[in-house]
Design a protein around this motif. Structure first.
Motif, PDB file in Angstrom:
ATOM      1  N   UNK A 567      -3.772   6.545  -4.318  1.00 24.13           N
ATOM      2  CA  UNK A 567      -2.769   7.703  -4.091  1.00 24.13           C
ATOM      3  C   UNK A 567      -3.117   8.862  -4.687  1.00 24.13           C
ATOM      4  N   UNK A 568      -3.646   8.867  -5.876  1.00 23.68           N
ATOM      5  CA  UNK A 568      -4.222  10.173  -6.405  1.00 23.68           C
ATOM      6  C   UNK A 568      -5.115  10.615  -5.703  1.00 23.68           C
ATOM      7  N   UNK A 569      -6.186   9.615  -5.267  1.00 23.24           N
ATOM      8  CA  UNK A 569      -7.243  10.421  -4.755  1.00 23.24           C
ATOM      9  C   UNK A 569      -7.469  10.619  -3.203  1.00 23.24           C
ATOM     10  N   UNK A 570      -6.522   9.923  -2.666  1.00 26.32           N
ATOM     11  CA  UNK A 570      -6.533   9.943  -0.978  1.00 26.32           C
ATOM     12  C   UNK A 570      -5.348  10.496  -0.386  1.00 26.32           C
ATOM     13  N   UNK A 598      -1.651   6.348   5.245  1.00 25.88           N
ATOM     14  CA  UNK A 598      -2.823   5.435   5.114  1.00 25.88           C
ATOM     15  C   UNK A 598      -3.719   5.797   6.292  1.00 25.88           C
ATOM     16  N   UNK A 599      -4.948   6.096   6.061  1.00 25.60           N
ATOM     17  CA  UNK A 599      -5.973   6.218   7.231  1.00 25.60           C
ATOM     18  C   UNK A 599      -6.857   4.949   7.170  1.00 25.60           C
ATOM     19  N   UNK A 600      -6.876   4.071   8.433  1.00 24.74           N
ATOM     20  CA  UNK A 600      -7.415   3.018   8.505  1.00 24.74           C
ATOM     21  C   UNK A 600      -6.908   1.849   7.828  1.00 24.74           C
ATOM     22  N   UNK A 601      -7.799   0.797   7.435  1.00 23.08           N
ATOM     23  CA  UNK A 601      -7.157  -0.396   6.921  1.00 23.08           C
ATOM     24  C   UNK A 601      -6.855  -0.321   5.225  1.00 23.08           C
ATOM     25  N   UNK A 602      -6.216  -1.253   4.782  1.00 24.88           N
ATOM     26  CA  UNK A 602      -5.762  -1.100   3.397  1.00 24.88           C
ATOM     27  C   UNK A 602      -6.937  -1.216   2.778  1.00 24.88           C
ATOM     28  N   UNK A 603      -7.506  -0.493   1.431  1.00 31.88           N
ATOM     29  CA  UNK A 603      -8.664  -0.538   0.848  1.00 31.88           C
ATOM     30  C   UNK A 603      -8.816  -1.783   0.179  1.00 31.88           C
ATOM     31  N   UNK A 604     -10.375  -2.255   0.458  1.00 31.82           N
ATOM     32  CA  UNK A 604     -10.729  -3.573   0.094  1.00 31.82           C
ATOM     33  C   UNK A 604     -10.527  -3.813  -1.462  1.00 31.82           C
ATOM     34  N   UNK A 605     -10.448  -2.884  -2.229  1.00 32.80           N
ATOM     35  CA  UNK A 605     -10.332  -3.079  -3.795  1.00 32.80           C
ATOM     36  C   UNK A 605      -8.838  -3.760  -3.968  1.00 32.80           C
ATOM     37  N   UNK A 606      -8.101  -3.180  -3.121  1.00 32.87           N
ATOM     38  CA  UNK A 606      -6.559  -3.453  -3.140  1.00 32.87           C
ATOM     39  C   UNK A 606      -6.486  -4.955  -2.683  1.00 32.87           C
ATOM     40  N   UNK A 607      -7.132  -5.146  -1.391  1.00 31.42           N
ATOM     41  CA  UNK A 607      -6.991  -6.637  -0.912  1.00 31.42           C
ATOM     42  C   UNK A 607      -7.684  -7.606  -1.914  1.00 31.42           C
ATOM     43  N   UNK A 608      -8.789  -7.265  -2.440  1.00 29.83           N
ATOM     44  CA  UNK A 608      -9.336  -7.935  -3.462  1.00 29.83           C
ATOM     45  C   UNK A 608      -8.540  -8.394  -4.770  1.00 29.83           C
ATOM     46  N   UNK A 609      -7.869  -7.336  -5.347  1.00 35.68           N
ATOM     47  CA  UNK A 609      -7.048  -7.777  -6.335  1.00 35.68           C
ATOM     48  C   UNK A 609      -5.706  -8.494  -5.875  1.00 35.68           C
ATOM     49  N   UNK A 619       1.319  -3.101   3.989  1.00 41.22           N
ATOM     50  CA  UNK A 619       1.369  -1.551   3.760  1.00 41.22           C
ATOM     51  C   UNK A 619       2.244  -1.184   5.038  1.00 41.22           C
ATOM     52  N   UNK A 620       2.903  -0.135   4.922  1.00 48.00           N
ATOM     53  CA  UNK A 620       3.876   0.364   6.133  1.00 48.00           C
ATOM     54  C   UNK A 620       3.866   1.909   5.856  1.00 48.00           C
ATOM     55  N   UNK A 621       4.303   2.582   6.878  1.00 50.92           N
ATOM     56  CA  UNK A 621       4.589   3.953   6.729  1.00 50.92           C
ATOM     57  C   UNK A 621       5.928   4.276   6.137  1.00 50.92           C
ATOM     58  N   UNK A 622       6.241   5.167   5.153  1.00 50.45           N
ATOM     59  CA  UNK A 622       7.390   5.480   4.636  1.00 50.45           C
ATOM     60  C   UNK A 622       8.246   6.193   5.232  1.00 50.45           C
ATOM     61  N   UNK A 623       9.518   6.450   4.828  1.00 46.47           N
ATOM     62  CA  UNK A 623      10.356   7.467   5.601  1.00 46.47           C
ATOM     63  C   UNK A 623      10.053   8.836   5.401  1.00 46.47           C
ATOM     64  N   UNK A 624       9.241   9.118   4.063  1.00 49.15           N
ATOM     65  CA  UNK A 624       8.961  10.520   4.304  1.00 49.15           C
ATOM     66  C   UNK A 624       7.342  10.866   4.947  1.00 49.15           C
TER      67      UNK A 624
END
Length: 640
Positions: A567-570, A598-609, A619-624
């Motif tokens: 979130x912080x980086x991207x 989110x641009x593209x797929x969920x980051x692989x680092x999150x999938x791995x963890x 993941x989904x788009x929030x109201x904001x």
């Protein structure tokens, strides 16, 4: 009369008993056996009993009948088997019928009625004990034993009907004693020891060996006395007498024996009764005149017409010939003298006197009426035979119980062996499980530290690279103080963040208990990473979180940290919301930002963890307009 309870348990009923019940029954049997008379078997020469004609097959009918001479209430009939010694020096009944019945009747009813019937299914054999047949007080003047299936005679394999003695008890009196006996056939020609009359002579193959009482040696008169001595007994008062039992001098305990069993028995003796001590009113009760060795036995049961007297005199009229025993002086003697009135021995412990002065100190006259023999107490005949019959039943039951117990003990031993091996396997399995679990834990810790080290390397490397770029920009803008100031501020902030990240990762690597307080660790981490953003975090179910296994806590935390870093980086977000809820069934983590999505797929680092955690992620788009990351983890009963 002593009556002991015999349990005729079958093999099926034994299997239904408990182990403690079987052990208790075995103890009861042993206790009863210790209280019962033993099978003392006589030796020597004498009458054996009755034997029928021999047959080639067993399906022949033979019978023997006894006439009491009067109608009596019949309580019990005892059949004493003829006994043989087999090649293994064991004793067994010989010629005892496999199928037979007891018939009783009166002179007016010659057909009679069947009192009892037994077949080979009743397992009467093998035995050496008497066989008792209850009669229930039936009125009868005669009885007949009818054999329908004969058994083998051992020495020639022919089928015969043999009995040693038949006793018919009306109360305690043997009403068959010396009564007329007739049979369907009578094999008394080849062997004088067999004859129908011997089945009621009172002689049996047993020696009275009671389980109680002290030993007492027989009385013997000293040698060199008057050849026609007398013994006198004072009964203390007059009694109606009808029977006398003379227990002969005990046989020696050597093999061979020194005497035939007639030692001390005169060739002719008269028993007289009187009410005056001088026998001035003497009445002859009977004359004992044994003609052959077959007329003598261990207990000589002598009956006579009922006569009321106080004094008894046993007067020798003709002594025993001495030539047979090398010319030794004739002697008179008995182990015991019993005198019966109404079925009771009234001579017990009564004084005895003699017509001669000499006496042997080791064989006192009192031994004649002390109620003891060389084995112990002298029992009433019916009680003695009942105890022998009861012993047979207990001794037949005991091996069955012992066999069942041995089978149970064997199964217990096998089960104990199996349980021991199972315990060894369980212990080994437990040790192996502990070792495997330790290895897994160490591997998990190692992988976690390795991942953290990798995160530390990646983050520090990136930050250091960024600081280097900022340094280059500052070098280029050295003539622009305003740009340099901004670049230095950014470098300062990045340095502080890098230091904070380095301190956080260092504490994680050195921690002994990894994330024992997950809630506090998440609060601290979010505060450090989201320092420049508007961030809120909430928890529900903190007690469930405390029960999570260390690896799950570590993976959950790293997932959460990775989300924040992304979130912080991207995302370019200014506001982030974290919500963690947990109950006994599942755990849900939701991270929402207001970034550009989110641009593209969920980051692989999150999938791995998420995969390492064993959770489902979406993941989904929030109201904001930003991104919402959802993690769902199913929990087991005791944590995961």
């Amino acid at each position: 009369m002593t009556v002991l309870l015999v349990d005729t348990a079958t093999a099926d009923s034994l299997k239904n008993r408990s182990l403690s019940g079987l052990e208790q029954r075995l103890l009861e049997i042993d206790t009863h056996l210790s209280q019962l008379a033993n099978y003392g078997l006589g030796t020597g020469i004498g009458a054996i009993g009755y034997r029928s004609t021999a047959h080639e097959t067993d399906n022949h009918s033979e019978w023997i009948e006894i006439d009491f001479g009067k109608i009596v209430p019949l309580n019990e009939v005892m059949l004493v088997p003829a006994i043989r010694r087999d090649t293994g020096s064991r004793f067994q009944a010989d010629g005892f019928p496999l199928h037979f019945r007891l018939v009783a009747g009166t002179d007016e009813e010659r057909e009679g009625q069947v009192v009892a019937e037994y077949t080979d299914m009743d397992k009467v054999l093998p035995r050496i004990a008497p066989f008792a047949i209850p009669c229930g007080g039936i009125l009868a003047s005669w009885i007949r034993i009818e054999a329908e299936q004969l058994s083998l005679r051992a020495f020639d394999d022919l089928y015969v009907f043999q009995l040693s003695e038949i006793l018919a008890f009306s109360s305690e009196a043997n009403v068959a004693l010396h009564k007329p006996a007739k049979a369907s056939s009578n094999m008394n020609i080849e062997n004088p020891g067999w004859d129908a009359r011997y089945v009621v002579d009172g002689f049996m193959p047993y020696l009275m060996d009671a389980a109680e009482g002290n030993q007492s040696v027989a009385y013997l008169s000293p040698p060199d006395i008057d050849p026609t001595p007398s013994l006198m007994i004072d009964l203390g008062q007059s009694f109606p007498l009808s029977r006398v039992h003379l227990h002969v001098v005990d046989q020696s305990d050597t093999l061979p024996q020194a005497f035939l069993g007639d030692f001390g028995i005169p060739k002719h003796m008269r028993i007289e009764g009187a009410n005056s001590s001088d026998f001035s009113d003497a009445k002859p009760l009977l004359d004992l005149r044994p003609e052959t060795i077959y007329d003598m036995g261990p207990i000589m049961m002598l009956a006579f017409p009922e006569t009321t007297v106080r004094y008894l005199r046993f007067k020798v009229l003709e002594p025993t010939p001495t030539a047979l025993y090398g010319g030794i002086a004739p002697r008179m003697g008995f182990a015991e003298i019993e005198v019966f009135s109404k079925g009771r021995n009234i001579a017990l412990n009564k004084p005895v006197s003699t017509s001669f002065k000499l006496s042997a100190p080791d064989r006192p006259l009192s031994n004649l009426t002390d109620g003891l023999n060389i084995y112990g107490s002298i029992l009433p005949i019916r009680e003695w035979l009942t105890q022998l019959a009861t012993r047979h039943e207990f001794e037949a039951e005991r091996p069955r119980i012992s066999e069942e117990l041995n089978q149970r003990y064997t199964r217990q031993k096998k089960n104990l062996t199996r349980m021991s091996w199972l315990a060894v396997l369980l212990a080994s399995g437990t040790i192996i499980t502990m070792l495997v679990d330790r290895i897994i834990r160490q591997r998990a810790i190692y992988r976690t530290r390795e991942r953290i080290a990798a995160d530390l390397h990646d983050e520090l490397g990136a930050n250091i690279h960024a600081i280097g770029l900022l340094g280059d920009l500052a070098q280029a803008a050295k003539n622009s103080p305003e740009k340099i100031d901004k670049l230095l501020q950014r470098m300062r902030a990045l340095t502080e963040r890098t230091g904070a990240a380095a301190r956080h990762c260092t504490n994680l690597l050195e921690a002994q208990g990894l994330y024992e307080d997950l809630v506090e660790d998440m609060r601290r981490t979010s505060a450090r990473i989201m320092a420049d953003l508007d961030h809120t975090i909430s928890f529900d179910g903190e007690e469930v979180l405390k029960r999570l296994k260390p690896r799950k806590r570590i993976d959950l935390f790293l997932f959460y940290k990775e989300c924040l870093i992304n979130v912080l980086r991207h995302s370019g977000a200014t506001r982030v919301t974290t919500q963690l809820t947990a109950n006994s069934k599942e755990l849900d983590l939701t991270i929402t930002d207001n970034g550009h999505g989110l641009i593209g797929e969920i980051p692989s680092s999150l999938k791995r963890r998420a995969r390492l955690l064993g959770a489902q992620m979406s993941s989904e788009k929030s109201e904001t307009g930003g991104t919402r990351i959802c993690l769902s983890l199913k929990l087991k009963k005791f944590g995961v």
